[in-house]
Design a protein around this motif. Structure first.
Motif, mmCIF file in Angstrom:
data_model
loop_
_atom_site.group_PDB
_atom_site.id
_atom_site.type_symbol
_atom_site.label_atom_id
_atom_site.label_comp_id
_atom_site.label_asym_id
_atom_site.label_seq_id
_atom_site.Cartn_x
_atom_site.Cartn_y
_atom_site.Cartn_z
ATOM 1 N N ASP A 1 34.038 35.416 36.031
ATOM 2 C CA ASP A 1 34.158 35.645 37.473
ATOM 3 C C ASP A 1 35.055 36.865 37.650
ATOM 4 O O ASP A 1 36.247 36.799 37.365
ATOM 5 C CB ASP A 1 34.774 34.375 38.094
ATOM 6 N N ALA B 1 34.508 40.633 42.549
ATOM 7 C CA ALA B 1 34.532 39.765 43.729
ATOM 8 C C ALA B 1 35.227 40.339 44.958
ATOM 9 O O ALA B 1 36.140 39.723 45.507
ATOM 10 C CB ALA B 1 35.165 38.416 43.358
ATOM 11 N N PRO B 2 34.819 41.529 45.425
ATOM 12 C CA PRO B 2 35.446 42.049 46.641
ATOM 13 C C PRO B 2 34.993 41.252 47.869
ATOM 14 O O PRO B 2 33.992 40.544 47.821
ATOM 15 C CB PRO B 2 34.917 43.482 46.730
ATOM 16 N N ASN B 3 35.768 41.395 48.929
ATOM 17 C CA ASN B 3 35.376 40.845 50.216
ATOM 18 C C ASN B 3 34.485 41.898 50.885
ATOM 19 O O ASN B 3 34.918 43.035 51.102
ATOM 20 C CB ASN B 3 36.643 40.585 51.031
ATOM 21 N N HIS C 1 31.618 36.942 42.536
ATOM 22 C CA HIS C 1 31.799 35.954 43.612
ATOM 23 C C HIS C 1 32.244 36.684 44.890
ATOM 24 O O HIS C 1 33.369 36.498 45.371
ATOM 25 C CB HIS C 1 32.867 34.962 43.126
ATOM 26 N N GLY D 1 32.930 37.937 48.649
ATOM 27 C CA GLY D 1 33.218 37.238 49.903
ATOM 28 C C GLY D 1 32.263 37.740 50.967
ATOM 29 O O GLY D 1 32.392 38.864 51.450
ATOM 30 N N GLU E 1 29.750 33.932 47.889
ATOM 31 C CA GLU E 1 30.291 32.694 48.463
ATOM 32 C C GLU E 1 29.209 31.950 49.255
ATOM 33 O O GLU E 1 29.095 30.727 49.169
ATOM 34 C CB GLU E 1 31.483 33.011 49.377
ATOM 35 N N TYR F 1 37.726 28.501 51.545
ATOM 36 C CA TYR F 1 37.639 29.228 50.278
ATOM 37 C C TYR F 1 37.683 28.245 49.106
ATOM 38 O O TYR F 1 36.906 28.337 48.150
ATOM 39 C CB TYR F 1 38.844 30.186 50.244
ATOM 40 N N ASP G 1 35.037 27.279 46.048
ATOM 41 C CA ASP G 1 35.401 27.387 44.635
ATOM 42 C C ASP G 1 35.132 26.083 43.880
ATOM 43 O O ASP G 1 34.820 26.116 42.687
ATOM 44 C CB ASP G 1 36.860 27.838 44.473
ATOM 45 N N ARG H 1 28.834 26.234 37.820
ATOM 46 C CA ARG H 1 29.032 26.903 36.526
ATOM 47 C C ARG H 1 29.038 25.909 35.369
ATOM 48 O O ARG H 1 28.509 26.195 34.302
ATOM 49 C CB ARG H 1 30.340 27.701 36.576
ATOM 50 N N TYR I 1 38.293 33.403 34.953
ATOM 51 C CA TYR I 1 38.496 33.948 36.294
ATOM 52 C C TYR I 1 39.498 35.085 36.219
ATOM 53 O O TYR I 1 40.646 34.870 35.811
ATOM 54 C CB TYR I 1 39.079 32.881 37.225
ATOM 55 N N ILE J 1 41.493 36.989 38.507
ATOM 56 C CA ILE J 1 41.935 37.021 39.900
ATOM 57 C C ILE J 1 43.450 37.236 39.925
ATOM 58 O O ILE J 1 44.188 36.702 39.090
ATOM 59 C CB ILE J 1 41.608 35.691 40.626
ATOM 60 N N GLN K 1 46.913 34.208 43.488
ATOM 61 C CA GLN K 1 46.019 33.061 43.699
ATOM 62 C C GLN K 1 46.189 31.984 42.628
ATOM 63 O O GLN K 1 45.334 31.110 42.476
ATOM 64 C CB GLN K 1 44.564 33.528 43.772
HETATM 65 N N1 ARG Z 1 37.002 37.483 47.215
HETATM 66 C C1 ARG Z 1 38.247 36.994 46.705
HETATM 67 C C2 ARG Z 1 39.393 37.912 47.128
HETATM 68 O O1 ARG Z 1 39.128 39.053 47.469
HETATM 69 C C3 ARG Z 1 38.271 36.892 45.211
HETATM 70 C C4 ARG Z 1 37.328 35.880 44.646
HETATM 71 C C5 ARG Z 1 37.669 35.520 43.241
HETATM 72 N N2 ARG Z 1 36.834 34.498 42.713
HETATM 73 C C6 ARG Z 1 36.885 33.202 43.027
HETATM 74 N N3 ARG Z 1 36.058 32.383 42.449
HETATM 75 N N4 ARG Z 1 37.752 32.738 43.912
HETATM 76 O O2 ARG Z 1 40.527 37.490 47.102
#
Ligand code: ARG
Length: 576
Positions: free
Chosen positions: A118, A121-123, A158, A160, A257, A312, A316, A323, A334, A336, A340
């Motif tokens: 994972d 994963a941008p928003n 992943h 957003g 998501e 969120y 997850d 998965r 992950y 991240i 988080q």
């Molecule tokens: N989109 C989220 C962010 O910008 C990160 C996601 C990471 N992956 C996950 N499975 N939560 O903070």
């Protein structure tokens, strides 16, 4: 061939023959100082403690049983019971010669795993900024490393793409219909800001935006169509960056998501059935005893809001289920942000308790720190805004092109442009990958673009230097005749380093710290430079056998440098 594994195995056999219990480890590691041989086995001390005997005597017994015929030139006891092993030069030379046929020492996993990664994963509501760099390139390096070992890698971006902010965005997009969508969204960041201003200032707009959120959630087609349009354009922005960055993420790796929306009611149902989720002020909350605050009060994880909306965390949990159950992952990594960490802990703990995760599956959060500016504060533009990743990468290439101009290289314009791209992008990626991922680090153009020190340009330069030796010699690696022979200490040191590549790759695959590979490549390039100074190749007084042998060693170095950089997602060039 992994020297450390081989020696560990042989020493362990000798320990068995010497009557040492199986749980005592041989503890073989490369020696810090050549004075103590090339490798050391330090297991005798621990074993002697367990057996209540004298460590030096035990070490002597191990050596008596130790069969390193043809591998080591000597084994000696030192200090309280270290076993120093000096490797045989002829054996080392054979191993280096075989490297090319043996995938440079990268061992294929005997039991390939399914590994879900994972990362990135941008928003999609906004444009990718520097904050997305680390996840994207560290995750990509791990995908490459594990793939090289023969594991099955499933990349999961992943992104957003769901939530109330999309109501406001599609409402603003609807109002811009006289514009082409591509034009309206050319600057996502500005678009988001404009929509936000309207949302805050225009009650009529805000009401329509909220209405659109309801429509999206109800699956109303016109709202969904507008949302899809927005998402497609935003994804295209990210993909432009992926291509600039030379990362392996493909369009089909996006598992957004929103893809989990249909699974969310089932997640809540399961949690309720198992009495894990309880009602708290209208919301559905899971309280975890194993995750408590300092006073010992269980920390809550909200999985459904009082209005019925999901969070969120709910998504997850659905992702853990997908998965583990659908993709049958053995490991899920992950990448991240460290901020988080609590979220991930909760997701993993609830995911396990509720049975969304399979028992054997390893769920791993590999956190990373923040990129800082030279002022030691989170990296921002001069006016305090977020730095767009695309603009940062473009600047890197411009700066690298300037460096090449200053260097007065004789490359053609095309070659220069290609080299500038590889150096600039490589420098940004390497500067990040070379730092211990869990720390914050300071972003500095000057240090990352330096041709000296632990940087991409230094490693790329070492590679081009070897290529230029072959060009000067007018010979290709396949034409070399004389075998490899290790004579000088610099040759031996370089050979030994080359043979450690597989070990390092293996370590990165396990621990997910790419800086270990960076450090290795830097040490390798430095040893090459020392060898290069001490061991001339193309001087007229150098015998052909010696020249060929040294060219072989140089060629293997180039191959490992190239392969190692490729695992980090960094390209090399033939000249600079
Ligand atoms: N989109 C989220 C962010 O910008 C990160 C996601 C990471 N992956 C996950 N499975 N939560 O903070």
């Amino acid at each position: 061939m992994n020297i450390r594994d081989l020696l560990n195995h042989r020493v362990r056999e000798a320990m068995t023959a010497a009557g040492i219990p199986a749980e005592c480890q041989p503890m073989v590691a490369p020696s810090k100082n050549p004075q103590f041989g090339d490798y050391q086995a330090n297991g005798a001390m621990g074993a002697a403690k367990a057996m209540k005997t004298n460590p030096r005597e035990l070490a002597a017994k191990i050596i008596e049983q130790l069969d390193l015929e043809g591998i080591a030139s000597s084994t000696e006891i030192a200090g309280p019971g270290f076993i120093n092993i000096s490797l045989d030069n002829g054996w080392l030379a054979d191993q280096v010669t075989q490297l090319e046929q043996q995938r440079l020492g990268i061992e294929a996993a005997d039991q390939p795993q399914t590994v879900v990664i994972d990362y990135s994963a941008p928003n999609l509501a906004k444009e990718m900024h520097v904050g997305h760099l680390r996840s994207t390139i560290i995750g990509d390096a791990l995908a490459r490393v594990l793939e090289a070992q023969g594991h099955k890698i499933i990349r999961q971006n992943h992104v957003g793409d769901w939530g109330t902010q999309f109501g406001m965005l599609i409402t603003h997009l609807q109002d811009q219909q006289e514009l082409d969508d591509g034009v309206a969204l050319a600057d996502l960041e500005a678009f988001y800001r404009a929509a936000k201003v309207r949302f805050d200032d225009e009650p009529e707009f805000a009401a329509r935006a909220r209405d659109n959120v309801v429509k999206l959630q109800a699956g109303e087609e016109s709202a969904l169509a507008m949302w899809r349009k927005f998402i497609a354009i935003s994804v295209a922005h990210s993909e432009e960056i992926y291509s600039k960055l030379n990362v392996t993420l493909k369009h089909s790796d996006i598992h957004a998501e929103s893809a989990y929306n249909d699974a969310l009611p089932g997640i809540i149902e399961t949690l309720q059935q198992q009495k894990l989720a309880v009602e708290d002020q209208g919301a559905q909350v899971v309280f975890l005893d194993e995750l408590a605050d300092k006073e010992g009060n269980p920390l809550p994880m909200i999985v459904q809001k009082s209005g019925g909306g999901y969070l969120y965390a709910t998504t997850d949990l659905a992702a853990v289920q997908y998965r583990c159950q659908e993709l049958q992952a053995d490991r899920v990594l992950y990448f991240i942000d460290a901020r988080q960490s609590l979220h991930m802990k909760q997701v993993f703990a609830v995911g396990r308790k509720a049975g969304f995760a399979t028992e054997h599956c390893s769920l791993e959060h590999h956190p990373f720190g923040t990129m800082m500016g030279e002022d030691g504060k989170p990296f921002k533009t001069r006016s305090g805004g977020t730095v767009k990743l695309g603009e940062l990468l473009d600047e890197a290439v411009v700066r690298a092109a300037q460096l090449l101009k200053d260097k007065d290289s004789d490359l053609s314009a095309d070659e220069q442009a290609d080299a500038a791209r590889k150096i600039g992008i490589g420098a940004v990626k390497y500067a990040d990958l070379a730092k211990t991922r869990t720390n914050d680090y300071i972003f500095s153009w000057d240090s990352m673009l330096s041709f000296e020190g632990n940087t991409a340009p230094y490693l790329q330069y070492a590679y081009t230097r070897i290529q230029s030796i072959f060009r000067k010699a007018g010979i290709s690696p396949e034409q070399l005749e004389a075998p490899l022979q290790l004579v000088e200490p610099q040759e031996k040191a370089l050979a030994m380093k080359l043979l450690q590549f597989g070990e390092v790759v293996d370590q990165v695959a396990r621990d997910a710290y790419p800086h270990q590979l960076c450090n290795y490549l830097y040490e390798l390039a430095s040893l090459f430079m020392k060898f290069y100074e001490a061991c001339p190749m193309l001087r007229s007084d150098i015998a052909t056998e010696t020249r060929d042998s040294r060219l072989r060693l140089s060629h293997s170095t180039a191959q490992v440098l190239q392969s190692g950089l490729e695992l980090l997602g960094i390209e090399v060039m033939e000249r600079m």
